[in-house]
Design a protein around this motif. Sequence first.
Motif, PDB file in Angstrom:
ATOM      1  N   ASP A   1      -7.806   0.360  -7.150  1.00  0.00           N
ATOM      2  CA  ASP A   1      -7.346   1.254  -6.093  1.00  0.00           C
ATOM      3  C   ASP A   1      -5.923   1.729  -6.400  1.00  0.00           C
ATOM      4  O   ASP A   1      -4.988   0.919  -6.461  1.00  0.00           O
TER       5      ASP A   1
ATOM      6  N   GLN B   1       4.390   4.033   2.774  1.00  0.00           N
ATOM      7  CA  GLN B   1       4.213   2.722   2.164  1.00  0.00           C
ATOM      8  C   GLN B   1       4.194   1.649   3.247  1.00  0.00           C
ATOM      9  O   GLN B   1       4.747   1.822   4.333  1.00  0.00           O
TER      10      GLN B   1
ATOM     11  N   TRP C   1       0.879  -1.174   0.000  1.00  0.00           N
ATOM     12  CA  TRP C   1       0.000   0.000   0.000  1.00  0.00           C
ATOM     13  C   TRP C   1       0.907   1.211   0.000  1.00  0.00           C
ATOM     14  O   TRP C   1       1.826   1.312   0.821  1.00  0.00           O
ATOM     15  N   LYS C   2       0.694   2.157  -0.933  1.00  0.00           N
ATOM     16  CA  LYS C   2       1.590   3.302  -1.047  1.00  0.00           C
ATOM     17  C   LYS C   2       0.804   4.551  -1.389  1.00  0.00           C
ATOM     18  O   LYS C   2       0.020   4.575  -2.347  1.00  0.00           O
ATOM     19  N   LYS C   3       1.003   5.584  -0.578  1.00  0.00           N
ATOM     20  CA  LYS C   3       0.443   6.905  -0.851  1.00  0.00           C
ATOM     21  C   LYS C   3       1.523   7.934  -0.574  1.00  0.00           C
ATOM     22  O   LYS C   3       2.036   8.026   0.543  1.00  0.00           O
ATOM     23  N   GLU C   4       1.860   8.675  -1.638  1.00  0.00           N
ATOM     24  CA  GLU C   4       2.914   9.682  -1.538  1.00  0.00           C
ATOM     25  C   GLU C   4       4.181   9.038  -0.976  1.00  0.00           C
ATOM     26  O   GLU C   4       4.697   8.099  -1.560  1.00  0.00           O
TER      27      GLU C   4
ATOM     28  N   ALA D   1      -3.745   3.087  -4.641  1.00  0.00           N
ATOM     29  CA  ALA D   1      -2.786   2.891  -3.548  1.00  0.00           C
ATOM     30  C   ALA D   1      -2.200   1.487  -3.530  1.00  0.00           C
ATOM     31  O   ALA D   1      -1.237   1.229  -2.799  1.00  0.00           O
TER      32      ALA D   1
END
Length: 279
Positions: A155, A107, A101-104, A157
Motif C-alpha cells: 500500500d 498524514q 498513513w500519508k496521502k499528498e 499510503a
Amino acid sequence: MQVRVTVLCENSVASPFGVVGEHGWAVWIETDAGSWLFDTGQGVGLRNNAAVLGVDLAQAQGIVLSHGHYDHTAGLPTALGEQDGSVQVFAHPDLFLSRYWKKEDRQREIGLRYTRPYLEGLGARFDLATGFRAIAPGIYLTGEVPRTTPFEPVDPAMKLRDADGCWHQDPLLDDQALVVDTAAGLLVVLGCAHAGLINTLQHVRASLPGRPIHTVIGGTHLGFAEPAQLEATLDHLDSFGIRRLGASHCTGLANGARLAAALGDRYFFAAAGCRFELG
C-alpha cells in the motif's frame, strides 16, 4: 486438533446482544494446545465483547500480534490487564516502528501507541522473530511473507519517517498470519494481509506442504485494491481449494460483497460475535 474461533473485535457486529463494533480486529482461538488472543483491536470493544461472548481473556496462553498498526494493537494494555501474571506476546521485531498513513499533504500516525517498557511493565514478555515457527503443537506463525505475486503491491499510503523527517515506503515486513493445523485442514487467521492474500496462502502452503487449507479468516486489505488486483486474487484463490473464507475488517464492504458473490456459500462475513468450530 479441534479449534473454536470467536471474533471479538471487527468493524461490524454479527451479534445483536451487547457486542460493539470498532475499526479493528481481534480473535479468540481455543485449541487443544490452549487459548490464544490474536490481535487486540483498538481497545474500544475488547473487554466488553469478551464479557458478552463469554470469553475469559485471563486464560490466554499467549497473545499474537499480526503487525504493528494501532487497530490491531491498541487493545494490548487491556488484554494484559486481564492476565493473572506475565504473558508471552508473539510478534515481529518491527512491531515498534513509528508508522504513518500519508496521502499528498495529509498524514496520520497509525503505529503501536505504547512503548515496549510500558507494555513490559504491564506483564508483556515479547517473543520477537522473523521466520515461520511453531509457537505450540500444531499452531504456527508465518513470520515474514515472501512477496512473489505481481499483483499484490505494498500500500503506497503506508509510510515510515526517518530521523531527518524524510518519508519512506513502509514494506510492512512484520505482516504475519497464524495457522492452526486441525483435523479438517489448516485454519489461517489473517491480520490485514498487507503482504497480499495470495502471497500469504502460498507461504503457508510452502511451509506446511501436503496440508490442505480449509478456512481463512481475517482482513485481506482488498478494500484498497484496484479491480485488476481483486480479479487476479479471485483467479488464484481457486488453486487453494479453500472451503470457507471469512473476510473482514480491511476487506471493505464493496469488495467483501464481490467476494461473497464470487464464492457463494464458501464466503461468510467475520463480524464481531461470529463464532465457529473446525476440526
